[in-house]
Motif scaffolding. Structure first.
Motif, short mmCIF file in Angstrom:
data_model
loop_
_atom_site.label_atom_id
_atom_site.label_comp_id
_atom_site.label_asym_id
_atom_site.label_seq_id
_atom_site.Cartn_x
_atom_site.Cartn_y
_atom_site.Cartn_z
N ARG A 17 0.87 -1.18 0.00
CA ARG A 17 0.00 0.00 0.00
C ARG A 17 0.91 1.24 0.00
N SER A 18 0.68 2.08 -0.96
CA SER A 18 1.39 3.37 -0.96
C SER A 18 0.48 4.40 -0.35
N ILE A 19 0.94 5.02 0.71
CA ILE A 19 0.11 5.95 1.48
C ILE A 19 0.75 7.33 1.45
N VAL A 20 -0.09 8.31 1.24
CA VAL A 20 0.40 9.69 1.21
C VAL A 20 -0.03 10.39 2.49
N VAL A 21 0.94 10.90 3.21
CA VAL A 21 0.65 11.66 4.43
C VAL A 21 0.99 13.12 4.15
N ALA A 22 -0.01 13.94 4.26
CA ALA A 22 0.18 15.38 4.01
C ALA A 22 -0.17 16.12 5.29
N LEU A 23 0.85 16.46 6.05
CA LEU A 23 0.63 17.14 7.33
C LEU A 23 0.69 18.64 7.13
N ALA A 24 -0.12 19.32 7.94
CA ALA A 24 -0.13 20.77 7.84
C ALA A 24 1.16 21.36 8.40
#
Lengths: 194, 850
Positions: free
Chosen positions: B525-532
């Motif tokens: 699984r490729s997961i994208v984490v976009a934190l503020a």
């Protein structure tokens, strides 16, 4: 009445003869039991002394060729602990009399197992003594008894010959009761010798 | 004359019998220790000695006899494994060891009251001996059973037991039993801290010394309680234990073992050597050996009957991967044709398992899974092959010698190196499996799916919950970067784990393996984490196959013992939160369960205390709290409202959690020293999922008393030392306050349960070796308050001393004081306590009294 007594008399004589035959037949076993009792008494009486702990009669370094040549090894000072084992324990624990006392006792008990066990009775007596030695290690070295036990095991049962003897002896294993009373032959209360 | 002669003759003939028959004591009692599998005589003896040490240490009667009922190993341990499996399904295949143990006990036990203490497999034997004795006419109230680390599903005679949640062997056994739908081992009822040596031991936490060192007080108390419940009432006048009739079969078995055991030991050494090599190359090496054991088991187990078919079948099915159903199996036993209609296997996603539902075979499950999830390169077999799949190949041939079975010797089966087996005769008592050779030794691919999140999902948080399905109880691994995390599927095959990912795209690779060594293909699984804001630096690491440890940067004050942070295993406690705080000075420890299981299910918590040196301290907790959070609630905490009282809180509603009766879940604990720490442990489903907190202080500001060490021991005077376990030789601080001597000492945990001991005052003259003429010769019996460690001897005048409680800064006890002669130059205090039947000595340092 007389006839009855005659029958009884012959019956008793017959029983007595059978009994005598059984006694003769059982004699080797009884004799072995008596020998066992002597060896068991000897095993039970074997204790280390404050002098052993203090090294008062420490043996000289034994002949390297002789120490592992037999199961018995060399015990020049005849205190039940092989000289090479005794010297090794003193070398490892020069300052702690308590640990030294416990290891010496345990080493003597292991050596007793190697050299004096010949049947179930002697196995049980020797095992009870070894458990006293183990208990002494436990009491003396809180939390580290396993390390000291392993250390002493390795010193005493150090050759294939002795390992085989130790394994061979286990065939006589049976149920036995732990002894009552203190486990250490020599304790701080008695003092560790001069 | 003749009559008299006859009378005396017969009397003397019978005297020994009369004496022998009356030698069974109704007053005392005997504790019989029965060891587990693969234990040498020496190890069993040591364990029994440790057991008695514990018993005596906690004031058990020194008059109780301790006796070993040695349970020997056979066939290099293989015989033990086989016997254990058969005992687990309540069909022991041999009574040889049972009768050997009983026969030895019969000649040794001299008391009516007997308590059987079994460890591991010894628990099975304890149960069987109990049953044997009761059936032989021994009154049930004179026999008790107590079991340690028991794999059994019950304790005979309603006895008690102790199993640690950290016992990996019993956890494994319980999991396997659940998998096989067999009666499960009793649930864990204590948590014994892992030992340092456990880290390198796959089967840690199981050996007797772990229990005997880690839960000594509890074991001693349990044994005392069990002994106290025994009664000699109703016993007859015959011998204490009825000896079994050892027939010719027993003699034959004895002869066979005499030959086979030494031989098997050599073979076993070779197997172990090979297994070690395998293990280094493959982490499932142990399972290969287990499979070999299991295969040998079917070479000797009696033919299943209609009554035990389901149980035996379950064993076979799991071990061999059979696609037959129970109905098929029963039909085969009955000599009928296999039914045409085979129930479809349940999908791994199903969370409802009916007891009668057949277990999905790996092949069938995989076939179904392949339709739903990423295709995997499974080892496909012909559809028509509905008979047993053959076991994993065994690296070396293993033969099982006849003689272990209780009846006629079973035919020998040879496991060959290519994984096939042959049955030498048609009367093979093994299960009705195919004799077709399995050409390939490849492992089977398991069903496996990651159900959430989908590939390329995007999150605004770094904590991502992954869920999925696979074979029940399989181990799931997730890898990303250099990190690998593992967890275990539950009994339904569901799994979940929380991963802490860095900002950006992270590819996580998942895979699973079951206990038979079957594995899955890798799913990613490729997961994208976009934190503020900036990314978190928290990382997730794994310690063992089923234990997850979260590394955090908490301040040291929360972790005074330097132990690992929160450790969890399994599905339930995997909601990572490890947050101890002290808002009012007392501990509030916050935890979180996995949100996927926040459905109101109950779990248990236990706790242990530790002193300021991180030694487990008295009292040993024996309580358990059952906690059931409201549905949807994941966050909970343990909050102390006073030093002797804590409650379980529902953190999401900020309210005390309630039990099923609507009462607050709370507990009173003893008044402990202010520096004491606590460790919280949680379990659910036996030990399917566990939690172990770090060791944290109850009172955030609690510290042990501190004193200067300024007094000097004069040359020629002895320096104090201790023997035994009660007095701590590592702590001695002495000072003069107002020119009066104070000697501060310390007791060791957990022995500080208010000990009393005779005190001898040593009052010496100028040469530090000669008593002053009127030195006191009698002892004063003193006692210290319960759980106090720090105490002192204080001179309050030049000639009067007092025993002082340094922790509470008060006199330790009434009358604990005395005088020394005015001409005393050097003084010391010698103490001797009785503990475990041995003396605990404090030999004093000698200081100038002024």
């Amino acid at each position: 009445m007389h006839k009855l007594w005659k029958v009884l008399r012959w019956t008793i004589i017959f029983v007595a003869l059978v009994y005598a035959a059984m006694v003769i037949y059982a004699y080797p076993h009884v004799h072995q039991e008596r020998l066992d009792r002597e060896v068991v008494a000897q095993i039970e009486a074997q204790k280390i002394t404050p002098d052993d702990v203090a090294g008062a009669h420490l043996a000289p370094t034994p002949d390297p060729n002789a120490i592992d040549a037999t199961v018995q090894g060399v015990d020049a000072n005849q205190n039940g602990i092989r000289d090479d084992v005794e010297l090794a324990i003193f070398a490892r624990h020069p300052t702690s009399s308590a640990i030294r006392a416990a290891e010496l006792q345990y080493a003597m008990d292991l050596q007793t197992q190697l050299t004096q066990v010949t049947d179930t009775a002697t196995w049980a007596a020797a095992e009870i003594q070894r458990e006293r030695g183990f208990g002494c290690l436990y009491d003396t070295s809180r939390g580290e008894y396993s390390r000291f036990e392993t250390e002493t095991d390795a010193l005493v049962i150090n050759t294939n010959l002795r390992k085989e003897r130790f394994d061979w002896m286990q065939q006589f294993g049976t149920s036995y009761k732990l002894s009552f009373g203190p486990d250490c032959d020599v304790s701080s209360q008695q003092g560790y010798g001069n | 004359m003749a009559t008299k002669f006859l009378f005396y003759f017969l009397f003397l003939w019978c005297v020994p019998l009369i004496v022998f028959a009356s030698s069974c004591s109704p007053d005392s009692a005997t504790v019989v220790y029965i060891n587990g599998i693969e234990t040498t005589q020496k190890e069993a003896s040591d364990d029994m000695a440790l057991l008695r040490k514990d018993f005596l240490q906690y004031r058990g009667s020194p008059n109780i006899t301790f006796l070993n009922g040695y349970n020997p190993s056979h066939l290099g341990g293989l015989g033990d494994a086989i016997e254990s499996i058969s005992q687990a399904i309540n069909s022991p295949i041999s009574n040889y060891d049972l009768f050997t143990i009983i026969a030895q006990l019969a000649s040794q036990v001299l008391t009516r009251k007997v308590l059987l203490v079994g460890h591991s497999q010894g628990g099975f034997y304890a149960n069987e001996i109990y049953d044997y004795l009761v059936k032989s006419g021994t009154p049930a109230n004179s026999i008790g059973v107590y079991e340690l680390a028991t794999p059994a599903d019950h304790v005979a005679g309603n006895g008690s037991y102790l199993t640690s949640s950290n016992d990996t062997v019993i956890n494994f056994v319980r999991g396997s039993q659940a998998d096989l739908r067999l009666p499960q081992a009793l649930p864990a009822n204590v948590t014994i801290l892992e030992q340092a040596s456990d880290a390198s031991n796959t089967w840690s936490g199981h050996i007797p010394s772990v229990y005997l060192n880690g839960a000594a007080a509890r074991i001693a108390a349990d044994i005392k309680r069990a002994l106290g419940a025994l009664s000699a009432d109703g016993a007859g006048s015959d011998s204490c234990i009825a000896a079994p009739q050892l027939g010719s079969i027993y003699a034959l078995q004895k002869s066979a073992f005499a030959v086979a055991d030494p031989l098997a030991s050599n073979i076993d050494a070779a197997i172990r050597s090979t297994a070690t090599a395998i293990s280094e190359a493959n982490t499932i090496g142990n399972d290969v050996i287990h499979t070999a054991f299991s295969d040998a088991f079917f070479a000797v187990i009696p033919r299943p009957t209609a009554q035990n078919a389901a149980g035996v079948f379950a064993v076979e099915k799991a071990l061999y991967g059979s696609s037959l159903s129970v109905a098929d199996y029963e039909a085969l036993i009955a000599g009928k044709e296999i039914p045409e209609n085979i129930d479809p296997p349940p999908t791994p996603q199903s969370k409802t398992v009916q007891p009668a539902t057949p277990i999905a075979s790996p092949i069938q499950a995989q076939q179904q899974n392949n339709q739903n999830e990423n295709p995997a390169p499974a080892t496909q077999l012909p559809q028509s092959q509905t008979q047993s799949i053959l076991p994993i190949p065994v690296p070396v041939p293993i033969t099982v010698s006849p003689g272990f079975g209780g009846g006629a010797p079973a035919p020998m089966r040879t496991v060959q190196s290519q994984g096939s087996w042959t049955a030498p005769t048609a009367e093979d008592s093994g299960p009705p499996t195919s004799t077709t050779s399995q050409p390939s030794a490849a492992t089977t691919t398991l069903p496996f799916a990651v159900t959430s999140p989908l590939d390329q999902s995007m999150f605004s948080t770094s904590t991502i919950a992954f869920t999925g399905t696979t074979t029940p109880l399989a181990t799931i691994s997730a890898s990303f970067g250099t990190t690998t995390v593992s967890t275990r599927a539950d009994a339904d095959g569901s799994w979940s784990m929380l991963l802490e990912l860095l900002a950006g795209t992270t590819t996580v690779s998942f895979g699973a393996a079951d206990t038979a060594g079957d594995t899955t293909a890798t799913t990613t699984r490729s997961i994208v984490v976009a934190l503020a804001q900036s990314t978190t630096t928290m990382t997730v690491a794994t310690t063992t196959a089923t234990s997850t440890t979260v590394a955090t940067n908490e301040p040291a004050i929360d972790n005074p013992c330097g132990q690992s942070p929160l450790a969890t295993s399994g599905y339930f406690f995997s909601g990572v939160k490890d947050d101890p705080e002290y808002p009012s000075g007392l501990l509030e420890y916050h935890f979180r369960i996995n949100s996927a299981y926040a459905d109101g299910r109950a779990f248990k918590i236990t706790w242990q205390y530790f002193d300021d040196q991180c030694e487990q301290s008295a009292p040993e907790n024996s309580s358990t709290l059952q906690v059931q959070l409201p549905t949807g609630v994941t966050d909970w905490s343990v909050r102390f409202s006073s030093p002797t009282h804590f409650e379980i809180w529902d953190d999401q509603h900020n309210a005390i959690a309630l039990d099923e009766n609507g009462s607050p879940i709370e507990e009173d604990i003893p008044a402990l020293s202010s520096y004491e720490s606590i460790k919280i442990s949680g379990t659910i489903g036996g030990s399917a999922s566990t939690l172990d907190s770090r060791v944290v202080k109850i009172n955030g500001a609690g510290e042990p008393p501190s004193f200067p060490d300024t007094a000097i021991i004069r040359s020629g005077c002895t320096s104090g030392y201790a023997s035994g376990v009660l007095f701590d030789p590592a702590y001695q601080k002495s000072e003069y306050v107002g020119r009066l001597l104070r000697i501060h000492l310390r007791l060791r945990s957990p022995y500080n349960s208010g000990p009393s001991f005779p005190l001898q005052v040593v009052a010496l003259g100028s040469d530090c070796g000669t008593p002053v003429p009127d030195a006191p010769t009698s002892t004063v019996v003193v006692s210290l308050p319960v759980y106090i460690r720090y105490y002192s001897y204080r001179m309050v005048t030049p000639t009067h001393w007092v025993l002082w409680d340094d922790e509470n800064d008060i006199e330790a006890c009434a009358g604990c004081e005395g005088d020394i002669p005015a001409d005393t130059i050097y003084v010391g205090f010698s103490a001797t306590a009785e503990l475990r039947g041995d003396n605990q000595m404090w030999t004093p340092s000698l200081y100038p009294s002024l």
